[in-house]
Design an enzyme around this catalytic site. Structure first.
Site, PDB file in Angstrom:
ATOM      1  N   THR A 197      -2.849   1.865  -0.917  1.00  0.00           N
ATOM      2  CA  THR A 197      -2.707   3.178  -1.832  1.00  0.00           C
ATOM      3  C   THR A 197      -2.342   2.519  -3.150  1.00  0.00           C
ATOM      4  O   THR A 197      -1.323   2.965  -3.687  1.00  0.00           O
ATOM      5  CB  THR A 197      -1.722   4.227  -1.162  1.00  0.00           C
ATOM      6  OG1 THR A 197      -0.568   3.382  -0.772  1.00  0.00           O
ATOM      7  CG2 THR A 197      -2.134   4.550  -0.045  1.00  0.00           C
ATOM      8  N   HIS A 198      -3.175   1.712  -3.605  1.00  0.00           N
ATOM      9  CA  HIS A 198      -2.852   1.179  -4.971  1.00  0.00           C
ATOM     10  C   HIS A 198      -3.522   1.756  -6.164  1.00  0.00           C
ATOM     11  O   HIS A 198      -3.018   2.152  -7.183  1.00  0.00           O
ATOM     12  CB  HIS A 198      -2.975  -0.434  -4.951  1.00  0.00           C
ATOM     13  CG  HIS A 198      -1.797  -1.190  -4.667  1.00  0.00           C
ATOM     14  ND1 HIS A 198      -1.103  -1.949  -5.054  1.00  0.00           N
ATOM     15  CD2 HIS A 198      -1.583  -1.187  -3.087  1.00  0.00           C
ATOM     16  CE1 HIS A 198      -0.175  -2.519  -4.349  1.00  0.00           C
ATOM     17  NE2 HIS A 198      -0.413  -2.060  -3.103  1.00  0.00           N
ATOM     18  N   ASP A 217      -2.531  -3.441 -12.402  1.00  0.00           N
ATOM     19  CA  ASP A 217      -1.569  -3.405 -11.063  1.00  0.00           C
ATOM     20  C   ASP A 217      -0.626  -4.644 -10.964  1.00  0.00           C
ATOM     21  O   ASP A 217      -1.399  -5.831 -11.483  1.00  0.00           O
ATOM     22  CB  ASP A 217      -2.668  -3.365  -9.867  1.00  0.00           C
ATOM     23  CG  ASP A 217      -1.628  -3.401  -8.505  1.00  0.00           C
ATOM     24  OD1 ASP A 217      -0.955  -4.080  -8.070  1.00  0.00           O
ATOM     25  OD2 ASP A 217      -2.100  -2.323  -7.866  1.00  0.00           O
ATOM     26  N   THR A 231       3.457  -0.348  -7.743  1.00  0.00           N
ATOM     27  CA  THR A 231       3.377   0.823  -7.214  1.00  0.00           C
ATOM     28  C   THR A 231       4.141   1.310  -6.179  1.00  0.00           C
ATOM     29  O   THR A 231       4.249   2.460  -5.600  1.00  0.00           O
ATOM     30  CB  THR A 231       1.778   0.874  -6.421  1.00  0.00           C
ATOM     31  OG1 THR A 231       1.819  -0.142  -5.425  1.00  0.00           O
ATOM     32  CG2 THR A 231       0.494   0.774  -7.607  1.00  0.00           C
ATOM     33  N   TRP A 271      -5.832  15.718  10.092  1.00  0.00           N
ATOM     34  CA  TRP A 271      -5.399  15.778   8.477  1.00  0.00           C
ATOM     35  C   TRP A 271      -4.553  16.600   8.306  1.00  0.00           C
ATOM     36  O   TRP A 271      -4.758  18.004   8.701  1.00  0.00           O
ATOM     37  CB  TRP A 271      -6.727  15.548   7.690  1.00  0.00           C
ATOM     38  CG  TRP A 271      -6.054  15.372   6.175  1.00  0.00           C
ATOM     39  CD1 TRP A 271      -6.062  14.104   5.456  1.00  0.00           C
ATOM     40  CD2 TRP A 271      -5.899  16.380   5.250  1.00  0.00           C
ATOM     41  NE1 TRP A 271      -5.766  14.090   4.247  1.00  0.00           N
ATOM     42  CE2 TRP A 271      -5.621  15.684   4.126  1.00  0.00           C
ATOM     43  CE3 TRP A 271      -5.988  17.768   5.125  1.00  0.00           C
ATOM     44  CZ2 TRP A 271      -5.273  16.316   2.769  1.00  0.00           C
ATOM     45  CZ3 TRP A 271      -5.391  18.512   3.788  1.00  0.00           C
ATOM     46  CH2 TRP A 271      -5.205  17.653   2.763  1.00  0.00           C
ATOM     47  N   HIS A 284       6.346   6.487   8.359  1.00  0.00           N
ATOM     48  CA  HIS A 284       6.368   5.088   8.210  1.00  0.00           C
ATOM     49  C   HIS A 284       7.128   4.470   7.172  1.00  0.00           C
ATOM     50  O   HIS A 284       7.344   3.207   7.038  1.00  0.00           O
ATOM     51  CB  HIS A 284       4.856   4.419   8.332  1.00  0.00           C
ATOM     52  CG  HIS A 284       4.346   5.012   6.996  1.00  0.00           C
ATOM     53  ND1 HIS A 284       4.062   6.061   6.655  1.00  0.00           N
ATOM     54  CD2 HIS A 284       3.718   4.281   6.022  1.00  0.00           C
ATOM     55  CE1 HIS A 284       3.612   6.385   5.581  1.00  0.00           C
ATOM     56  NE2 HIS A 284       3.118   4.931   5.091  1.00  0.00           N
ATOM     57  N   TRP A 297       6.115   3.815   0.116  1.00  0.00           N
ATOM     58  CA  TRP A 297       6.779   4.483  -0.936  1.00  0.00           C
ATOM     59  C   TRP A 297       6.416   5.828  -1.374  1.00  0.00           C
ATOM     60  O   TRP A 297       7.116   6.794  -1.633  1.00  0.00           O
ATOM     61  CB  TRP A 297       6.719   3.448  -2.078  1.00  0.00           C
ATOM     62  CG  TRP A 297       7.358   3.952  -3.219  1.00  0.00           C
ATOM     63  CD1 TRP A 297       6.854   4.242  -4.474  1.00  0.00           C
ATOM     64  CD2 TRP A 297       8.747   4.145  -3.402  1.00  0.00           C
ATOM     65  NE1 TRP A 297       8.028   4.610  -5.287  1.00  0.00           N
ATOM     66  CE2 TRP A 297       9.244   4.445  -4.649  1.00  0.00           C
ATOM     67  CE3 TRP A 297      10.005   3.660  -2.532  1.00  0.00           C
ATOM     68  CZ2 TRP A 297      10.523   4.571  -5.111  1.00  0.00           C
ATOM     69  CZ3 TRP A 297      11.262   3.757  -2.920  1.00  0.00           C
ATOM     70  CH2 TRP A 297      11.385   4.354  -4.257  1.00  0.00           C
ATOM     71  N   SER A 350       5.071   8.291   0.463  1.00  0.00           N
ATOM     72  CA  SER A 350       5.771   9.177   1.522  1.00  0.00           C
ATOM     73  C   SER A 350       6.999   9.537   1.240  1.00  0.00           C
ATOM     74  O   SER A 350       7.761  10.475   1.633  1.00  0.00           O
ATOM     75  CB  SER A 350       5.286   8.810   2.961  1.00  0.00           C
ATOM     76  OG  SER A 350       4.106   8.716   3.128  1.00  0.00           O
ATOM     77  N   GLY A 362       5.183  -4.667   5.173  1.00  0.00           N
ATOM     78  CA  GLY A 362       5.396  -4.708   3.826  1.00  0.00           C
ATOM     79  C   GLY A 362       6.677  -4.386   3.360  1.00  0.00           C
ATOM     80  O   GLY A 362       7.696  -4.672   3.865  1.00  0.00           O
ATOM     81  N   GLN A 364       7.838  -1.258   3.726  1.00  0.00           N
ATOM     82  CA  GLN A 364       8.472  -0.106   4.644  1.00  0.00           C
ATOM     83  C   GLN A 364       9.866  -0.536   5.203  1.00  0.00           C
ATOM     84  O   GLN A 364      10.788   0.329   5.313  1.00  0.00           O
ATOM     85  CB  GLN A 364       7.428   0.053   5.577  1.00  0.00           C
ATOM     86  CG  GLN A 364       6.188   0.698   5.211  1.00  0.00           C
ATOM     87  CD  GLN A 364       5.099   0.593   6.174  1.00  0.00           C
ATOM     88  OE1 GLN A 364       5.241   0.424   7.309  1.00  0.00           O
ATOM     89  NE2 GLN A 364       3.612   0.756   5.610  1.00  0.00           N
TER      90      GLN A 364
END
Length: 477
Positions: A23-24, A124, A146, A344, A362, A365, A367, A385, A387
């Site tokens: 999600t970048h 990025d 991000t 979804w 999870h 960031w 979320s 990562g 999380q």
């Protein structure tokens, strides 16, 4: 005749370099759209958005076109006829190796089409090579991280962390002092070594991701500015420390509050179902788009939901439904009694609904920010990562949620752990205090993006750095 009193048009060509995985790219496009919308009519700033074809197709398909943003496709780095070997992060490694040359080739195309030299690099933060690229082109380098401030701090302090701690003999297992707190880093006194992202002190330190992030941490102080999707008031200690380490450090979020996206389609009827529930009674469960807990943990969640009677909405990819107990989906989702399992869900709208009392997440960031934006405490089950860092801050730093294993160690879902956590957040006094704290953070976030708020002021600084003269340009031969 030329009107001598007319202000000359200021021309800027911003090259935006997106990282096409996870999600970048989407948050980067979101901030670019906001920047483009702020450009006044007498300014001819254009944004060339460089990304892989696959990622561009995904993020531009649902967005309205914008006259001064144009996507350009760059190579995914996979050679013709290449046979994938099944290595972890193989696609990322191929892309990153080819990226500097791929981006340069795409710059030439964009310059020819626009008639404007590149005047600014907006990238990025993963792209450490942008530091040298911007220096060669004699243009500012604006870097977008991000994720959150805690993980950015960890990467900037990697060398200090490695020199201070005893690293494992092998590059894979956690160090023997996994429970040691990082009290030598401002703002990270609650963080334990085991919370750090892979590649800082454990994991394969020589693989593509750790190498990329290590180099990033070393060169980010060269950036004209670094900006993130957060707000200063969330963690003032880390913010002040990052300001001291970087030329310019800006919190410009939460982006969803600063520039709300259009409502998502509620194809599964989640919101009408929530309208029938009591305030702060519903558990919303979602683990993002990348990782799903293993089958035994999905069973544990289902059994805890059955045992607790807590109403719920569970967003879970349909290919994982087979791991749930027999009849679980049919009994709940189809009859819409206790809850619903959907492939979804409109997460932002759900977390903003007053019926939702807890978010099982999870702890990615985006979320985490959406939970703050909705004022909903969290139960954290991190995977990789940043999380684990986020989860530690949620539980012990900001005290707006709980982890499954408060004593540390392996974080996994068991029926009893989920039952205990649901009861704690939804029914106990500690859960009430979490709700009060996250609602207070929600108000601070809204103030930050509001008129004269810290994020609003920082966004203006970011915009000015992109669009204000003088700008030195690099000539393409």
């Amino acid at each position: 005749m030329i009107n001598q009193t007319q202000e000359p048009k200021i021309q800027h060509h911003v090259a935006v370099l997106a990282f096409p995985f996870g999600t970048h790219a989407a948050p980067l496009l979101s901030i670019v759209r906001r920047l483009a919308a702020a450009v006044p009519p007498n300014n001819t700033t254009v944004f060339s958005f460089f990304n892989t074809c696959h990622s561009n197709s995904s993020i531009f398909s649902s967005a309205a076109p914008n006259d001064n943003i144009k996507p350009y496709n760059v190579s995914d780095g996979v050679p013709e006829g290449y046979q994938f070997q099944g290595k972890p992060q193989e696609k990322i490694e191929l892309f990153v190796k080819a990226a500097p040359q791929s981006f340069r080739e795409a710059f030439d195309v964009a310059v020819r089409e626009t008639g404007k030299e590149v005047t600014c690099l907006l990238t990025d933060a993963f792209f450490w090579f942008a530091a040298d690229m911007a220096q060669e082109m004699r243009v500012p380098w604006l870097s977008f991280w991000t994720a959150g401030p805690t993980s950015l701090s960890a990467h900037l302090y990697t060398d200090l962390i490695r020199s201070t701690l005893t690293l494992p003999d092998a590059n894979y297992g956690p160090p023997s002092n996994a429970k040691q707190k990082l009290e030598f880093i401002p703002g990270l006194s609650k963080v334990e070594v085991q919370d750090l992202p892979e590649g800082i002190v454990f994991g394969n330190l020589d693989s593509i991701f750790p190498s990329m992030l290590h180099q990033m941490g070393q060169v980010l102080p060269r950036a004209t500015l670094v900006f993130i999707n957060s707000f200063e008031e969330l963690d003032t200690t880390i913010t002040q420390d990052l300001k001291s380490k970087l030329k310019k450090f800006l919190n410009v979020g939460p982006l969803n509050l600063a520039s709300p996206p259009p409502p998502s389609a509620d194809v599964n009827g989640c919101i009408p179902w929530l309208e029938k529930q009591k305030a702060s009674s519903v558990a919303y469960i979602s683990f993002g788009s990348v990782m799903v807990p293993p089958p035994e943990e999905l069973v544990a969640i289902a059994e805890a939901l059955q045992g607790s009677g807590v109403p719920f909405i569970w967003s879970l990819r349909e290919n994982s439904w087979t791991h749930l107990p027999k009849g679980f989906v049919e009994e709940r989702a189809k009859k819409l009694q206790q809850g619903m399992v959907v492939s979804w869900a409109p997460q932002t709208e759900i977390l903003s609904h007053g019926a939702v009392g807890v978010f099982v997440t999870h702890c990615g960031w985006n979320s985490l920010l959406e939970s703050i934006e909705g004022g909903v405490p969290m139960i954290c089950r991190p995977s990789f990562g940043d999380q684990r860092l986020n989860a530690r801050m949620v539980q012990d730093g900001w005290e707006i949620g709980v982890g499954l294993e408060e004593g540390g160690g392996e974080v996994t879902f068991t029926r009893d752990a989920v039952l205990k956590s649901l009861d704690l957040v939804l029914n106990q006094e500690r859960g009430k205090r979490m709700r009060e704290r996250i609602k207070a953070l929600n108000q601070l976030a809204k103030q930050a993006v509001g008129p004269k708020g810290s994020s609003a002021d920082n966004f203006k600084t970011l915009f000015d750095d992109i669009t204000s003269p003088p700008v030195q340009t690099h000539r393409h031969d």
